[in-house]
Design an enzyme around this catalytic site. Structure first.
Site, mmCIF file in Angstrom:
data_model
loop_
_atom_site.group_PDB
_atom_site.id
_atom_site.type_symbol
_atom_site.label_atom_id
_atom_site.label_comp_id
_atom_site.label_asym_id
_atom_site.label_seq_id
_atom_site.Cartn_x
_atom_site.Cartn_y
_atom_site.Cartn_z
ATOM 1 N N ARG A 13 0.541 -1.342 0.061
ATOM 2 C CA ARG A 13 0.033 -0.061 -0.065
ATOM 3 C C ARG A 13 0.999 1.256 0.147
ATOM 4 O O ARG A 13 0.479 2.406 0.501
ATOM 5 C CB ARG A 13 -0.925 -0.066 1.096
ATOM 6 C CG ARG A 13 -2.007 -1.123 1.079
ATOM 7 C CD ARG A 13 -3.171 -0.900 2.237
ATOM 8 N NE ARG A 13 -2.260 -1.405 3.536
ATOM 9 C CZ ARG A 13 -2.764 -1.020 5.003
ATOM 10 N NH1 ARG A 13 -3.797 -0.537 4.743
ATOM 11 N NH2 ARG A 13 -2.207 -1.660 5.762
ATOM 12 N N HIS A 27 -16.923 11.723 2.685
ATOM 13 C CA HIS A 27 -15.726 11.354 1.769
ATOM 14 C C HIS A 27 -14.742 12.596 1.618
ATOM 15 O O HIS A 27 -13.542 12.491 0.944
ATOM 16 C CB HIS A 27 -16.054 10.652 0.524
ATOM 17 C CG HIS A 27 -16.940 9.345 0.759
ATOM 18 N ND1 HIS A 27 -18.185 9.332 0.817
ATOM 19 C CD2 HIS A 27 -16.284 8.095 0.839
ATOM 20 C CE1 HIS A 27 -18.698 7.981 1.024
ATOM 21 N NE2 HIS A 27 -17.617 7.221 1.116
#
Length: 732
Positions: A16, A675
């Site tokens: 990641r 978000h």
């Protein structure tokens, strides 16, 4: 000699790396040059992995700092006017994706029936797409060449781009067809200057859907034009996720080089092969969406069926879709049980599988049929009896039991999970702290969360979900039949990654899943405390599900386990229980003829999970990022008492669907977008509530954020919820 083709590759990195680089950049800890350096390192590494496995067609421009649809918007110069006042291109790019203090983010929704989210382009009738820019493509192409790769260039196809866009002025976006195709022709012309024999892959998953005939006629026009832009280019049009027979009939007569089809999720594509007409067939036979090891003999048999209909020299062996949808590699999995790990194949392993089947196919060495490694158990598929009364009866009983005010306020479930929260959970998992210390820490977090909600004035509280790493993984860890990877991360959007459970066996509930935390939280307040569960359909759609028995049978196993938890919660005086089906819509088949069967088992399994609830127990569910036009009747059949939905990025168009259908149950539209780190003002949320009231009766309306608050910070969460409560008081 046969060749191999990878439709697209994961970009988040094996550990990641892109996620962490993005988040450090957004936090102001690093500059953009550092972020670009990480991105370049990842691209080069990913190309090299594919080179090592002798992949013939390796992509560039499948990498993105946020989302490929957003990149396409920038490439075509289709910047929404509201962002044009941001001079810095990087700031503008991320403002479009995430919002900033002065700009709400663009809408985000699911990429077809996957858990990947894309940024929805905002188009209007007067767009001319005059500022085409291929600088990103050129940079990556040159990088790849320097690594000894002659890359293909991935582009979102023009029809898919238009179809997935929003018309901000209400116009018919297909009136922009000529302008969009002209812009794509300019892109191809610019690409043609980069070298010779460049394969350009146009992703057109749109044509795996059931479509009106006009789309097929536009497909013909588009690729008759784009196919002849330059002799330097080889145009491949690739579809995936289901069959695309009608599109193949059109594309077979277009001046293109190749057609890509998904034979894993659309074996019916075999019937379209007579129309390939001498084009190269990019045969998607290695599963790009699931993690189970390839059945070599079955895949070889599939290639034989394909070669019965077209010349074997036309076949290029490929992944069924981009490997974006699977984790990076099983090589980092050290704790999985051998019997589970031995069944798995992530992105790097799929490269090996691609090389393996290609070698066998080249040598015409047919493998022996492999023995089944999974034995299907006896599945209890009978649904729990659904005994709830009509909604009208339930509503009266629930109002009496709960005594909620007008416009009840709540949140979707999770509250911010800080580094400290995650550190405590990780320490417990590693055995560094005792269970007593871990639970004491969680109770302290829950206590503070309940106190905050009471101080803010929320009407229905949640415990904050501090014990949960993920809304699906958490439940899977407590159920039989699930396994969990350590590094099986998959990109969901931007820097957001999920680690789907591996549902490999028979599912059952051996212990309470959430009861203790909900009961403890309820003991801290006189206000109603929601029990928080994840529904069976979402658990399946956000897991990698065993493929040896029908998905419907697995769904009923999960539903039975959730139903047992619902019953125990209500017996512990939890009066509101939320059974989230956030991923209900994303599991829909793309072809109309397959939808009815999916809806049947999806609705029945959800109802099996809540059917045991008493009439006075209020059942909530949550759905996010869905177009409800075509499933409103299905939502009614689910028979929840309250549904919370995302509308903050999409205006009130979703609500109008509920209005038109005369939907009777209660609805909590998202009043602000979680978000984005942006905190909407009281005035902004007040206007949003007023807009809701133009669509819904006041008695039906709940007020809440549009999704869980897990990824937000505490300061912005407190500020946003405080403003939300003030707006509700004004509305009351």
């Amino acid at each position: 000699m046969s060749q191999t083709y990878v439709t697209g590759f994961p970009r988040i990195g094996e550990k990641r790396e892109l996620k962490f680089a993005l988040e450090e950049y957004w936090a102001g800890k690093t500059d953009f040059e550092a972020l670009k350096a990480v991105a370049k390192t990842l691209r080069n590494r990913h190309w090299n992995y594919q080179k090592e496995r002798h992949i013939d067609f390796i992509s560039c421009n499948d990498f993105s700092l946020y989302d490929i649809m957003l990149d396409t918007t920038v490439m075509l110069g289709a910047i929404p006017p509201r962002f044009e006042n941001i001079d810095d291109k990087t700031d503008r790019y991320f403002a479009m994706a995430r919002g900033d203090d002065d700009h709400a983010a663009m809408e985000m929704t699911k990429w077809f029936n996957t858990n990947y989210h894309y940024i929805v382009p905002e188009l209007h009738a007067n767009m001319n797409f005059s500022h085409v820019n291929i600088s990103k493509i050129a940079e990556e192409f040159i990088e790849a060449k320097a690594q000894g790769v002659h890359p293909k260039i991935n582009l979102v196809g023009p029809l898919t781009f238009i179809f997935l866009s929003n018309a901000v002025d209400g116009s018919d976006l297909f009136n922009l067809f000529d302008a969009v195709v002209t812009a794509y022709a300019k892109v191809l012309y610019a690409i043609s200057s980069l070298g010779e024999n460049i394969v350009v892959q146009f992703d057109e998953p749109l044509f795996a859907k059931t479509l009106e005939p006009k789309f097929l006629s536009l497909l013909k026009i588009a690729y008759e034009r784009l196919g002849v832009v330059s002799p330097n280019l080889k145009i491949a049009v690739v579809t995936y996720f289901d069959r695309a027979n009608e599109a193949v009939e059109i594309l077979g007569n277009c001046p293109i080089w190749g057609i890509g089809l998904d034979f894993v999720y659309g074996e019916e594509n075999l019937d379209a092969l007579l129309h390939v007409n001498g084009k190269m067939l990019i045969a998607g036979v290695i599963d790009g969406r699931n993690v189970w090891k390839n059945n070599v003999s079955k895949t070889y048999n599939l290639l034989e069926k394909i070669s019965e209909k077209i010349d074997a020299q036309q076949i290029i062996i490929s992944t069924s879709c981009s490997l974006l949808h699977v984790p990076f590699s099983t090589q980092f999995e050290e704790k999985l049980a051998p019997e589970v790990k031995s069944r798995l194949s992530f992105a790097l392993e799929k490269l090996v599988e691609l090389e393996q089947i290609n070698t066998l196919w080249e040598k015409q060495e047919k493998p022996e049929a492999s023995a089944c490694t999974q034995k299907a158990p006896s599945v209890k598929s009978s649904a729990i009896a659904y005994t709830r009364s009509s909604y009208t009866t339930r509503f009266a009983l629930q109002q009496k039991a709960l005594n909620l005010p007008l416009f009840p306020t709540t949140t979707i479930g999770s509250f911010p999970q800080t580094k400290e929260t995650r550190a405590v959970r990780n320490a417990f998992k590693k055995g560094e702290i005792t269970r007593e210390a871990y639970e004491a820490s969680l109770k302290e977090s829950i206590k503070k969360c309940v106190e905050l909600q009471e101080a803010l004035g929320l009407d229905v509280l949640v415990h904050g979900e501090f014990e949960r790493n993920d809304m699906v993984e958490y439940f899977g860890e407590l159920l039989e039949g699930f396994a969990f990877s350590e590094n099986g991360w998959v990109q969901s959007y931007g820097s957001r990654c999920v680690k789907p459970p591996l549902l490999y066996g028979s599912v059952s509930r051996k212990q309470p899943l959430s009861v203790d935390w909900s009961v403890y939280a309820q003991s801290l307040t006189d206000k109603p405390m929601k029990g928080m569960l994840t529904g069976p359909v979402t658990i399946l759609n956000w897991s990698f599900v065993r493929n040896d028995i029908p998905k419907s049978e697995v769904a009923f196993e999960v539903a039975r386990a959730i139903a047992e938890e619902v019953d125990e919660l209500q017996r512990h005086d939890i009066k509101i229980i939320q059974v989230d089906e956030a991923a209900f819509k994303e599991g829909y088949p793309l072809r109309e003829e397959k939808i009815k069967a999916y809806e049947k088992w999806a609705v029945e399994s959800f109802k099996a999970s809540i059917g045991i609830a008493w009439d006075q127990t209020q059942i909530h569910t949550h759905m996010c990022y869905s177009n409800f036009n075509d499933i409103i009747d299905t939502i009614e059949r689910m028979d929840a008492d309250v549904i919370t939905i995302e509308t903050s990025r999409s205006g009130n168009k979703l609500l109008k669907v509920f209005q038109k259908a005369n939907y009777k149950a209660q609805i909590g539209p998202g009043v602000y977008d979680i978000h984005s780190p942006r905190v909407p003002s009281v005035e902004e949320m007040s206007e949003q509530i007023k807009a809701f009231l133009h669509v819904l009766p006041k008695e039906q309306l709940w007020i809440n954020p549009d999704c869980g608050l897990k990824t937000r910070g505490w300061s912005e969460t407190k500020a946003a919820l405080a403003n939300m409560i003030k707006a509700v008081h004004l509305a009351r």
